[in-house]
Scaffold this active site. Sequence first.
Site, PDB file in Angstrom:
ATOM      1  N   HIS A 182       0.855  -1.188   0.000  1.00 55.35           N
ATOM      2  CA  HIS A 182       0.000   0.000   0.000  1.00 55.35           C
ATOM      3  C   HIS A 182       0.893   1.240   0.000  1.00 55.35           C
ATOM      4  CE1 HIS A 182       1.103   0.066   4.200  1.00 55.35           C
ATOM      5  NE2 HIS A 182       0.500  -1.094   4.419  1.00 55.35           N
ATOM      6  N   GLY A 184       1.936   3.103   2.237  1.00 56.63           N
ATOM      7  CA  GLY A 184       2.979   3.130   3.268  1.00 56.63           C
ATOM      8  C   GLY A 184       4.253   2.465   2.756  1.00 56.63           C
ATOM      9  N   HIS A 185       4.094   1.321   2.086  1.00 54.75           N
ATOM     10  CA  HIS A 185       5.266   0.648   1.511  1.00 54.75           C
ATOM     11  C   HIS A 185       5.884   1.503   0.397  1.00 54.75           C
ATOM     12  CE1 HIS A 185       2.845  -2.966   2.955  1.00 54.75           C
ATOM     13  NE2 HIS A 185       3.995  -3.116   3.579  1.00 54.75           N
ATOM     14  N   GLN A 223       6.382 -16.090  11.859  1.00 49.02           N
ATOM     15  CA  GLN A 223       5.890 -15.031  12.743  1.00 49.02           C
ATOM     16  C   GLN A 223       4.385 -15.095  12.975  1.00 49.02           C
ATOM     17  OE1 GLN A 223       7.363 -11.932   9.846  1.00 49.02           O
ATOM     18  NE2 GLN A 223       5.613 -10.781  10.590  1.00 49.02           N
ATOM     19  N   GLN A 243       8.290  -3.753  16.670  1.00 51.07           N
ATOM     20  CA  GLN A 243       9.128  -4.474  15.700  1.00 51.07           C
ATOM     21  C   GLN A 243      10.364  -3.641  15.356  1.00 51.07           C
ATOM     22  OE1 GLN A 243       7.572  -6.648  12.104  1.00 51.07           O
ATOM     23  NE2 GLN A 243       8.127  -4.789  11.030  1.00 51.07           N
ATOM     24  N   SER A 273      -2.321  -0.208   6.781  1.00 46.84           N
ATOM     25  CA  SER A 273      -1.885  -1.566   7.117  1.00 46.84           C
ATOM     26  C   SER A 273      -2.489  -2.512   6.098  1.00 46.84           C
ATOM     27  CB  SER A 273      -2.394  -1.938   8.526  1.00 46.84           C
ATOM     28  OG  SER A 273      -2.340  -3.342   8.704  1.00 46.84           O
ATOM     29  N   SER A 274      -1.737  -3.541   5.736  1.00 46.52           N
ATOM     30  CA  SER A 274      -2.270  -4.531   4.788  1.00 46.52           C
ATOM     31  C   SER A 274      -3.512  -5.201   5.364  1.00 46.52           C
ATOM     32  CB  SER A 274      -1.216  -5.586   4.474  1.00 46.52           C
ATOM     33  OG  SER A 274      -0.055  -4.963   3.980  1.00 46.52           O
TER      34      SER A 274
HETATM   35  O1  PAF Z   1       6.431  -5.743   8.956  1.00 44.36           O
HETATM   36  C1  PAF Z   1       6.357  -6.729   8.201  1.00 44.36           C
HETATM   37  O2  PAF Z   1       5.731  -6.684   7.148  1.00 44.36           O
HETATM   38  C2  PAF Z   1       7.057  -8.018   8.596  1.00 44.36           C
HETATM   39  O3  PAF Z   1       7.012  -8.227   9.968  1.00 44.36           O
HETATM   40  C3  PAF Z   1       8.492  -8.120   8.065  1.00 44.36           C
HETATM   41  C4  PAF Z   1       9.392  -7.039   8.665  1.00 44.36           C
HETATM   42  C5  PAF Z   1       8.496  -7.995   6.550  1.00 44.36           C
HETATM   43  C6  PAF Z   1       9.094  -9.471   8.439  1.00 44.36           C
HETATM   44  O4  PAF Z   1       8.354 -10.526   7.911  1.00 44.36           O
END
Ligand code: PAF
Length: 285
Positions: free
Chosen positions: A30, A32-33, A60, A159, A191-192
């Site tokens: 999105h 943000g990326h 994760q 994170q 956010s996705s």
């Molecule tokens: O923030 C994220 O999208 C994920 O936690 C990441 C940093 C790509 C690790 O999988």
Amino acid sequence: MNIVVTREELAQLAPVTGSTAVVMTMGALHAGHAHLIDVARGYVGDAGRIIVTIFVNPLQFGAGEDFDIYPRTLDDDVQLCQQHGADVVFAPSVSEVYADAATRDDIASGVSIVAGPLGDILEGASRPGHFSGVLTVVAKLFHLTRANFGLFGEKDYQQLVLIRSMVQALNFPVRVIGVPTVREPDGLALSSRNRYLSVDGRHLAAAIPAAMQRGLEVAHEGASSVELTVRQNLESIGLQPDYVVVTGTDLRSAPPQGQGRLLVAVKIESTRLLDNMPVSLGEPA
Ligand code: PAF
């Protein structure tokens, strides 16, 4: 732009004269990326290389979380990367990243990074093992991309703090850049996972940043007033936050005077939404 899916293809890319930045993502990209890619260009310049990694990391996600339904939109993602001038998209399979591991249990029983106590609070309290999974894949992707810069959104603030700690503690030769959260016009942090929300849920979600703003307005009264105000604002419209916390910017120290961080997690429908904002305690907003 190169699209590569194996470690070997990545290693065989022509050398660059400038430096390399990595933007790590799980796809479903999105604005943000896109902003992270734009900011990355400022660090590496025209001679440098920006690698966007797209990998939904099984390590994760806990049992019962959204790994299987996490949106996978590779074609659109590649298009966004291209439009924003990324040089490489690295979109590996699970077996490419986790050599011989076939399942999440196999992966989890192998060697991994331990996040430490900071990985057990806030998000880590609700998602045991989540941050070890994040740090393990981030470490791998730093090594595979041989990046000089790693750009991460402040949206996932815990994170970001943990990645900085890992890089420092384990002497990774990389500079971690935190980039401020990009928001919708009504304030909701991009956010996705926002795409999981129904129309009503999406409407309700705008109450989260609004409640946080109300909290910031009483920052001169101290951390507990901020927390109480945010919590009351959310509860008054029927939302039950998982946490509303004001802490030091390193997430370790007690609520300070001066710069701190306000962090909130709220579930709307079945979607866990996170937000955080800087807070200046003891100063009128
Ligand atoms: O923030 C994220 O999208 C994920 O936690 C990441 C940093 C790509 C690790 O999988």
